[in-house]
Design a protein around this motif. Structure first.
Motif, PDB file in Angstrom:
ATOM      1  N   SER A  25     -47.508  57.279  19.237  1.00  0.00           N
ATOM      2  CA  SER A  25     -48.671  57.989  18.717  1.00  0.00           C
ATOM      3  C   SER A  25     -48.222  59.237  17.967  1.00  0.00           C
ATOM      4  CB  SER A  25     -49.609  58.369  19.877  1.00  0.00           C
ATOM      5  OG  SER A  25     -50.686  59.158  19.421  1.00  0.00           O
ATOM      6  N   ALA A  26     -48.259  59.171  16.635  1.00  0.00           N
ATOM      7  CA  ALA A  26     -47.926  60.335  15.817  1.00  0.00           C
ATOM      8  C   ALA A  26     -49.107  61.283  15.777  1.00  0.00           C
ATOM      9  CB  ALA A  26     -47.560  59.893  14.397  1.00  0.00           C
ATOM     10  N   GLY A  27     -48.852  62.571  15.900  1.00  0.00           N
ATOM     11  CA  GLY A  27     -49.926  63.549  15.987  1.00  0.00           C
ATOM     12  C   GLY A  27     -50.793  63.637  14.746  1.00  0.00           C
ATOM     13  N   HIS A  28     -52.116  63.821  14.973  1.00  0.00           N
ATOM     14  CA  HIS A  28     -53.096  64.084  13.919  1.00  0.00           C
ATOM     15  C   HIS A  28     -53.256  62.852  13.014  1.00  0.00           C
ATOM     16  CE1 HIS A  28     -53.175  68.250  15.321  1.00  0.00           C
ATOM     17  NE2 HIS A  28     -51.868  68.085  15.493  1.00  0.00           N
ATOM     18  N   GLY A  29     -53.408  63.034  11.700  1.00  0.00           N
ATOM     19  CA  GLY A  29     -53.607  61.913  10.788  1.00  0.00           C
ATOM     20  C   GLY A  29     -55.034  61.803  10.305  1.00  0.00           C
TER      21      GLY A  29
ATOM     22  N   ASP B  65     -57.198  65.032   9.443  1.00  0.00           N
ATOM     23  CA  ASP B  65     -56.545  66.210  10.031  1.00  0.00           C
ATOM     24  C   ASP B  65     -55.038  66.163   9.805  1.00  0.00           C
ATOM     25  OD1 ASP B  65     -55.753  68.400  11.516  1.00  0.00           O
ATOM     26  OD2 ASP B  65     -55.932  67.356  13.438  1.00  0.00           O
ATOM     27  N   PRO B  66     -54.488  67.012   8.905  1.00  0.00           N
ATOM     28  CA  PRO B  66     -53.043  67.008   8.669  1.00  0.00           C
ATOM     29  C   PRO B  66     -52.239  67.715   9.746  1.00  0.00           C
ATOM     30  CG  PRO B  66     -54.084  68.682   7.314  1.00  0.00           C
ATOM     31  CD  PRO B  66     -55.194  67.954   8.023  1.00  0.00           C
ATOM     32  N   GLY B  67     -52.928  68.388  10.672  1.00  0.00           N
ATOM     33  CA  GLY B  67     -52.215  69.115  11.717  1.00  0.00           C
ATOM     34  C   GLY B  67     -51.692  70.455  11.210  1.00  0.00           C
ATOM     35  N   ALA B  68     -50.616  70.921  11.840  1.00  0.00           N
ATOM     36  CA  ALA B  68     -50.036  72.213  11.464  1.00  0.00           C
ATOM     37  C   ALA B  68     -49.458  72.149  10.050  1.00  0.00           C
ATOM     38  CB  ALA B  68     -48.947  72.599  12.457  1.00  0.00           C
ATOM     39  N   ILE B  69     -49.487  73.280   9.356  1.00  0.00           N
ATOM     40  CA  ILE B  69     -48.994  73.361   7.982  1.00  0.00           C
ATOM     41  C   ILE B  69     -47.892  74.413   7.899  1.00  0.00           C
ATOM     42  CG2 ILE B  69     -49.560  73.817   5.566  1.00  0.00           C
ATOM     43  CD1 ILE B  69     -50.894  71.321   6.605  1.00  0.00           C
ATOM     44  N   GLY B  70     -46.777  74.052   7.276  1.00  0.00           N
ATOM     45  CA  GLY B  70     -45.689  74.995   7.050  1.00  0.00           C
ATOM     46  C   GLY B  70     -45.450  75.189   5.571  1.00  0.00           C
ATOM     47  N   GLN B  71     -44.953  76.364   5.191  1.00  0.00           N
ATOM     48  CA  GLN B  71     -44.649  76.666   3.797  1.00  0.00           C
ATOM     49  C   GLN B  71     -43.156  76.470   3.570  1.00  0.00           C
ATOM     50  OE1 GLN B  71     -47.290  77.461   1.778  1.00  0.00           O
ATOM     51  NE2 GLN B  71     -45.937  77.218  -0.020  1.00  0.00           N
ATOM     52  N   TYR B  72     -42.808  75.648   2.589  1.00  0.00           N
ATOM     53  CA  TYR B  72     -41.403  75.339   2.277  1.00  0.00           C
ATOM     54  C   TYR B  72     -41.198  75.582   0.792  1.00  0.00           C
ATOM     55  CZ  TYR B  72     -37.090  72.531   1.959  1.00  0.00           C
ATOM     56  OH  TYR B  72     -35.800  72.085   1.738  1.00  0.00           O
ATOM     57  N   GLY B  73     -40.787  76.818   0.440  1.00  0.00           N
ATOM     58  CA  GLY B  73     -40.740  77.182  -0.971  1.00  0.00           C
ATOM     59  C   GLY B  73     -42.142  77.146  -1.539  1.00  0.00           C
ATOM     60  N   SER B  74     -42.333  76.383  -2.591  1.00  0.00           N
ATOM     61  CA  SER B  74     -43.667  76.256  -3.194  1.00  0.00           C
ATOM     62  C   SER B  74     -44.446  75.075  -2.632  1.00  0.00           C
ATOM     63  CB  SER B  74     -43.532  76.086  -4.718  1.00  0.00           C
ATOM     64  OG  SER B  74     -42.766  74.920  -5.022  1.00  0.00           O
TER      65      SER B  74
ATOM     66  N   SER C 262     -63.432  64.559  14.447  1.00  0.00           N
ATOM     67  CA  SER C 262     -63.353  65.270  15.722  1.00  0.00           C
ATOM     68  C   SER C 262     -62.003  65.025  16.395  1.00  0.00           C
ATOM     69  CB  SER C 262     -64.473  64.801  16.643  1.00  0.00           C
ATOM     70  OG  SER C 262     -64.186  65.063  17.993  1.00  0.00           O
ATOM     71  N   GLN C 263     -61.374  66.101  16.864  1.00  0.00           N
ATOM     72  CA  GLN C 263     -60.091  65.958  17.555  1.00  0.00           C
ATOM     73  C   GLN C 263     -60.235  65.089  18.801  1.00  0.00           C
ATOM     74  OE1 GLN C 263     -58.507  69.493  19.380  1.00  0.00           O
ATOM     75  NE2 GLN C 263     -56.448  68.667  19.501  1.00  0.00           N
ATOM     76  N   LEU C 264     -61.254  65.358  19.608  1.00  0.00           N
ATOM     77  CA  LEU C 264     -61.458  64.570  20.817  1.00  0.00           C
ATOM     78  C   LEU C 264     -61.765  63.118  20.466  1.00  0.00           C
ATOM     79  CD1 LEU C 264     -61.628  64.441  23.867  1.00  0.00           C
ATOM     80  CD2 LEU C 264     -64.038  65.172  23.713  1.00  0.00           C
ATOM     81  N   GLY C 265     -62.521  62.922  19.400  1.00  0.00           N
ATOM     82  CA  GLY C 265     -62.823  61.557  18.956  1.00  0.00           C
ATOM     83  C   GLY C 265     -61.569  60.801  18.555  1.00  0.00           C
ATOM     84  N   ARG C 266     -60.652  61.481  17.871  1.00  0.00           N
ATOM     85  CA  ARG C 266     -59.383  60.839  17.464  1.00  0.00           C
ATOM     86  C   ARG C 266     -58.579  60.422  18.682  1.00  0.00           C
ATOM     87  NH1 ARG C 266     -59.241  65.267  13.992  1.00  0.00           N
ATOM     88  NH2 ARG C 266     -57.626  66.280  15.228  1.00  0.00           N
ATOM     89  N   LEU C 267     -58.445  61.334  19.635  1.00  0.00           N
ATOM     90  CA  LEU C 267     -57.634  61.050  20.814  1.00  0.00           C
ATOM     91  C   LEU C 267     -58.255  59.937  21.660  1.00  0.00           C
ATOM     92  CD1 LEU C 267     -56.674  64.698  21.806  1.00  0.00           C
ATOM     93  CD2 LEU C 267     -55.235  63.001  20.669  1.00  0.00           C
TER      94      LEU C 267
ATOM     95  N   TYR D 226     -54.515  65.502  26.526  1.00  0.00           N
ATOM     96  CA  TYR D 226     -55.386  64.338  26.647  1.00  0.00           C
ATOM     97  C   TYR D 226     -54.598  63.036  26.739  1.00  0.00           C
ATOM     98  CZ  TYR D 226     -59.318  61.191  25.921  1.00  0.00           C
ATOM     99  OH  TYR D 226     -60.258  60.198  26.083  1.00  0.00           O
ATOM    100  N   GLU D 227     -53.623  62.845  25.864  1.00  0.00           N
ATOM    101  CA  GLU D 227     -52.865  61.593  25.853  1.00  0.00           C
ATOM    102  C   GLU D 227     -52.070  61.417  27.148  1.00  0.00           C
ATOM    103  OE1 GLU D 227     -51.602  60.595  21.387  1.00  0.00           O
ATOM    104  OE2 GLU D 227     -51.366  62.718  21.879  1.00  0.00           O
ATOM    105  N   VAL D 228     -51.512  62.498  27.643  1.00  0.00           N
ATOM    106  CA  VAL D 228     -50.759  62.458  28.895  1.00  0.00           C
ATOM    107  C   VAL D 228     -51.689  62.188  30.077  1.00  0.00           C
ATOM    108  CG1 VAL D 228     -49.428  63.897  30.488  1.00  0.00           C
ATOM    109  CG2 VAL D 228     -48.873  63.904  28.059  1.00  0.00           C
TER     110      VAL D 228
END
Length: 330
Positions: A115-119, A122-131, A192-197, A280-282
């Motif tokens: 189970s890969a997170g989000h999707g 919902d893209p999940g957490a976002i990081g900045q990598y250069g531009s 919904s996050q809960l709906g996805r899980l 939730y998954e655990v």
């Protein structure tokens, strides 16, 4: 079918990168058969680490590639007792990584739910990598499908609970963000996050009942988001009442600890195993579960763990090693 015969091409010398395992290195050069792995180990016996691993920065000899004539012959097998390697077709991995060679049966009888997170929305957490912006769901997904493929190579039954119909395994550094992922088998992912899980765990538990009596495990892969200055290692979480989940987490954690000692001997590995029963998954999976945080997507050092495709493959390979250890010691 893929014929395991070596051609007569010139032997090449290559340098191992940080995080490389034997399979990762060989796959990079199109060498995928078990015979080629064995030949590699014979050629480099004196250069391998004590446990049979690779040393970053050290040169290794590659076995010859399969000749074009042998590949042609493999599509028209004869009855002369040639050794063959069966292949599975898995379109989910994309054209570059399908079909999948079955290397051995080390995980035959094991069933994994990945189970890969989000999707989806919902893209999940976002990081900045250069531009560029890095989305958690894209990198968690790429590690997940790489893990699915290597598990299949060892004979496991694998269900990928979040699927992207067109991404496959990608070897780019920056993985573009999209929103077309679906929940297995082909369900639209709720906002919904809960709906996805609930949606994905309902499928896991339905499949768990179908495989009643089999060795079954759930792996949930996520990428954390903390302050940009915080460099973290891979962390493992399990349910307080699950001894099998604890054992699984410890087996994977041991592989990561050992691998870090080889790859970065001057840097202690701080990732650990701990209880997070509220996840939730655990908490709701009928299959024993381990929830993994692969790093901090906002930290520059951790970003190298994700943006370098060989590092994503190394993560998948190391998790697989831990899963094999857990299965064989059950």
């Amino acid at each position: 079918m893929c014929l395991g015969v070596f051609g007569q091409s010139k032997v090449r010398k290559v340098v191992a990168r940080r995080g490389d395992g034997v399979q990762t290195l060989l796959r990079r050069y199109g060498l995928i058969s078990s015979q080629q792995q064995q030949k590699f180990k014979e050629l480099n016996k004196a250069a391998l680490a004590p446990g049979g691993g690779l040393v970053a920065g050290r040169s290794y000899l590659l076995p010859p590639a399969v000749s074009a004539a042998s590949r042609l012959k493999a599509t028209n097998p004869t009855s002369h007792g040639q050794s063959t390697t069966p292949l599975l077709t898995a379109n989910l991995f994309g054209p570059s990584y399908s079909p999948v060679p079955i290397r051995d049966r080390a995980l035959r009888g094991a069933v994994y739910y990945l189970s890969a997170g989000h999707g989806g929305p919902d893209p999940g957490a976002i990081g900045q990598y250069g531009s560029y912006k890095l989305a958690e769901d894209e990198y968690a997904y790429d590690v997940t499908v790489r893990l699915a493929r290597v598990l299949m190579e060892h004979g496991a039954t694998v269900y990928v609970m979040v699927q992207d119909p067109n991404d496959g395994i990608r070897d780019a550094n920056v993985l573009p963000m999209d929103y077309d992922e679906v929940t297995y088998p082909r369900q639209k992912i709720p906002l919904s996050q809960l709906g996805r899980l609930r949606q994905r765990i309902a499928q896991v538990n339905k499949l768990h009942a179908h495989h009643k009596g089999a060795y079954q495990r759930l792996l949930a892969l996520h990428v954390d988001s903390r302050s940009a200055g915080q460099n973290i290692d891979v962390f493992f979480y399990h349910h307080a009442n699950s001894q099998t989940g604890l054992r699984l987490a410890k087996n994977i954690h041991k592989v990561f600890t050992d691998r870090y000692k080889r790859a970065q001997p001057n840097r202690p590995y701080s990732g650990n195993v701990s209880v997070r029963s509220s996840l939730y998954e655990v908490r709701t999976s009928h299959a024993p579960a381990v929830f993994m945080e692969l790093g901090n997507i906002r930290n520059q050092k951790d970003q190298r763990r994700f943006v370098v495709p060989d590092n994503r493959q190394a993560l998948a390979n190391w998790i697989c090693e831990g899963l094999i250890a857990d299965y064989t010691r059950r």
